[in-house]
Design an enzyme around this catalytic site. Structure first.
Site, PDB file in Angstrom:
ATOM      1  N   HIS A 194       0.812  -1.113   0.033  1.00  0.00           N
ATOM      2  CA  HIS A 194      -0.114   0.170  -0.016  1.00  0.00           C
ATOM      3  C   HIS A 194       0.881   1.015   0.196  1.00  0.00           C
ATOM      4  CE1 HIS A 194      -2.268   3.233   2.159  1.00  0.00           C
ATOM      5  NE2 HIS A 194      -3.220   2.867   1.435  1.00  0.00           N
ATOM      6  N   VAL A 196       1.585   3.685   2.004  1.00  0.00           N
ATOM      7  CA  VAL A 196       2.416   4.166   2.997  1.00  0.00           C
ATOM      8  C   VAL A 196       3.375   3.022   3.739  1.00  0.00           C
ATOM      9  CG1 VAL A 196       0.355   5.708   3.863  1.00  0.00           C
ATOM     10  CG2 VAL A 196       0.672   3.421   4.904  1.00  0.00           C
ATOM     11  N   LYS A 197       3.546   2.084   2.778  1.00  0.00           N
ATOM     12  CA  LYS A 197       4.304   0.826   3.344  1.00  0.00           C
ATOM     13  C   LYS A 197       5.715   1.090   2.806  1.00  0.00           C
ATOM     14  CE  LYS A 197       1.070  -1.677   5.304  1.00  0.00           C
ATOM     15  NZ  LYS A 197      -0.328  -0.773   5.102  1.00  0.00           N
ATOM     16  N   ASN A 198       6.636   0.266   3.561  1.00  0.00           N
ATOM     17  CA  ASN A 198       8.049   0.584   3.289  1.00  0.00           C
ATOM     18  C   ASN A 198       8.258   0.377   1.735  1.00  0.00           C
ATOM     19  OD1 ASN A 198       7.879   0.355   6.119  1.00  0.00           O
ATOM     20  ND2 ASN A 198       9.782  -0.954   6.205  1.00  0.00           N
ATOM     21  N   ILE A 199       7.842  -0.726   1.035  1.00  0.00           N
ATOM     22  CA  ILE A 199       8.006  -0.686  -0.511  1.00  0.00           C
ATOM     23  C   ILE A 199       6.336  -0.694  -0.772  1.00  0.00           C
ATOM     24  CG2 ILE A 199       8.097  -2.151  -2.160  1.00  0.00           C
ATOM     25  CD1 ILE A 199      10.415  -3.680  -0.368  1.00  0.00           C
TER      26      ILE A 199
END
EC number: 2.6.1.87
Length: 405
Positions: A194, A196-199
């Site tokens: 998603h 906002v995730k790290n990837i």
């Protein structure tokens, strides 16, 4: 100094990868998705990875693949985002919520107490990027007294012969447990990509397939891939290659439509290639500067980012404030917002949400979940933050705390 909470990491390499996809003439599921699957496999050590259009759809796929139906129970923590439970409800199953420990992760002892003859799946959640106690959970499902409670009613349940461990690793790509990477710790692991995730792939997820024998993980990958494409035997890319009967396909079961397109995969592909060398170290840098400041404040409870068995992915910096109420926490957040610093809370425990209250869940049954939630403030943590910005955030939090005492 205006500071966002979680902007995506976008550099020229990422832009170039997306433009390359646009110029290729192919934007839906194709070579970029396959390349991203291979990169996730490299990162995790799991040979078979399937990309999908969200964590939630991936979880629904796995639960359906395993045969979850009405009357089946899936054990989950009460402290997680609602998608963990919603995936179960979409399959007709019953989410059985249990309490968490002080480190935010699900309590294995509470899991054991919740297992019944109806339990088909346990879904631990790596909150903030910190892995759960997977040794305890994996050992638990193989105990003779636990296996004797398991009654299989689908072919895959019969083949496994025990409760499935499905890791909700939405936050933990890049984390480690006992020197093993997240993705390789349970039967199935699902990451979120998603925004906002790290990837990120803007929206998306990845299913890491790590099933024990007698499962053939390559064959299960092929079957699950059909699940993402309405049960269709050929994807659009294969059909588009032309020639002979390449256009012919069949629908062999009632699947879903949850494939990831190449235009999204391109984002994640460029990010994952520099994840361990640039993105993850920078997230760690931010966390360490927070640690340096808040470790000197008695009123601050620092999140665990590393201990004897676990290393976090530094997805969230989940700071807790000692000896305050939920209302005082909210007042602190208003003060921080006045400094134009965006903060958040992860998460509102599900028993506090209307849907789950209406289903009969009560927050009083999950005291640790509420105690964690009521004092938690998630601080910004991403590679673009400068040391000056981090210092400003720290001082804004401290100023807000001093206002309420």
């Amino acid at each position: 100094m205006k500071i966002s909470f979680a902007p995506p990491f976008i550099d020229e390499d990422i832009i170039a990868e997306v433009v390359n996809t646009l110029k290729s003439g192919w934007i839906t599921t194709g070579p970029k998705v396959k390349a991203l699957e291979e990169e996730v496999a490299k990162l995790t050590g799991v040979p078979h990875v399937l990309c999908v259009n969200s964590w939630t759809s991936g979880a629904i796929l796995i639960l359906k693949w395993f045969g979850i139906k009405e009357g089946d129970e899936v054990i989950i923590p009460a402290y997680t985002y609602s998608a963990t439970a919603l995936a179960v409800l979409h399959c007709g199953g019953t989410p059985v919520m249990v309490d968490v420990k002080d480190d935010f992760t699900v309590d294995p002892e509470k899991i054991r107490q919740a297992i019944t003859e109806k339990t088909k799946v346990i879904m631990p959640v790596d909150i903030a990027g910190l892995p759960c106690d997977y040794d305890s959970i994996n050992q638990m499902v193989n105990l003779p007294e636990i296996k004797s409670l398991f009654h299989a009613h689908s072919e895959n349940q019969k083949k496994l012969g025990r409760i499935l461990i499905l890791s909700d690793a939405a936050h933990s790509v890049g984390a480690f447990y006992n020197n093993k990477p997240a993705g390789s710790l349970t039967d199935i692991t699902i990451f979120s990509f998603h925004a906002v995730k790290n990837i990120t792939t803007a929206e998306g997820g990845a299913i890491c397939i790590n099933l024990p024998k007698p499962f053939n993980n390559e064959e299960e990958y092929k079957t699950m891939r059909l699940w993402t494409l309405n049960g269709q035997t050929k994807d659009a890319f294969t059909k588009s290659q032309g020639g002979g009967s390449s256009w012919k396909y069949d629908i062999i079961f009632q699947g879903l439509k949850i494939n990831m397109p190449d235009i999204c995969a391109a984002l994640g592909l460029a990010q994952i290639r520099k994840y361990n060398t640039a993105i993850l170290p920078e997230r760690k840098r931010v966390a360490e500067q927070y640690h340096e400041f808040f470790s000197k404040r008695e009123w601050a409870q620092l999140p665990i980012t590393k201990d004897d068995t676990r290393t976090s992915s530094f997805h969230l910096y989940a700071l807790r404030i000692n000896n305050i109420t939920e209302e005082q926490r909210d007042t602190m957040m208003i003060s921080i917002a006045e400094d134009e610093v965006a903060v958040n809370v992860h998460f509102i425990p599900m028993p506090l949400l209307t849907l789950f209250k209406d289903l009969g869940y009560r927050i009083d049954d999950y005291p640790n979940a509420y105690h964690n939630y009521s004092r938690e403030i998630s601080l910004p943590i991403y590679p673009q933050l400068t040391a000056e910005q981090i210092d400003f955030i720290c001082k804004s939090v401290e100023k807000a705390y001093k206002k309420i005492i």
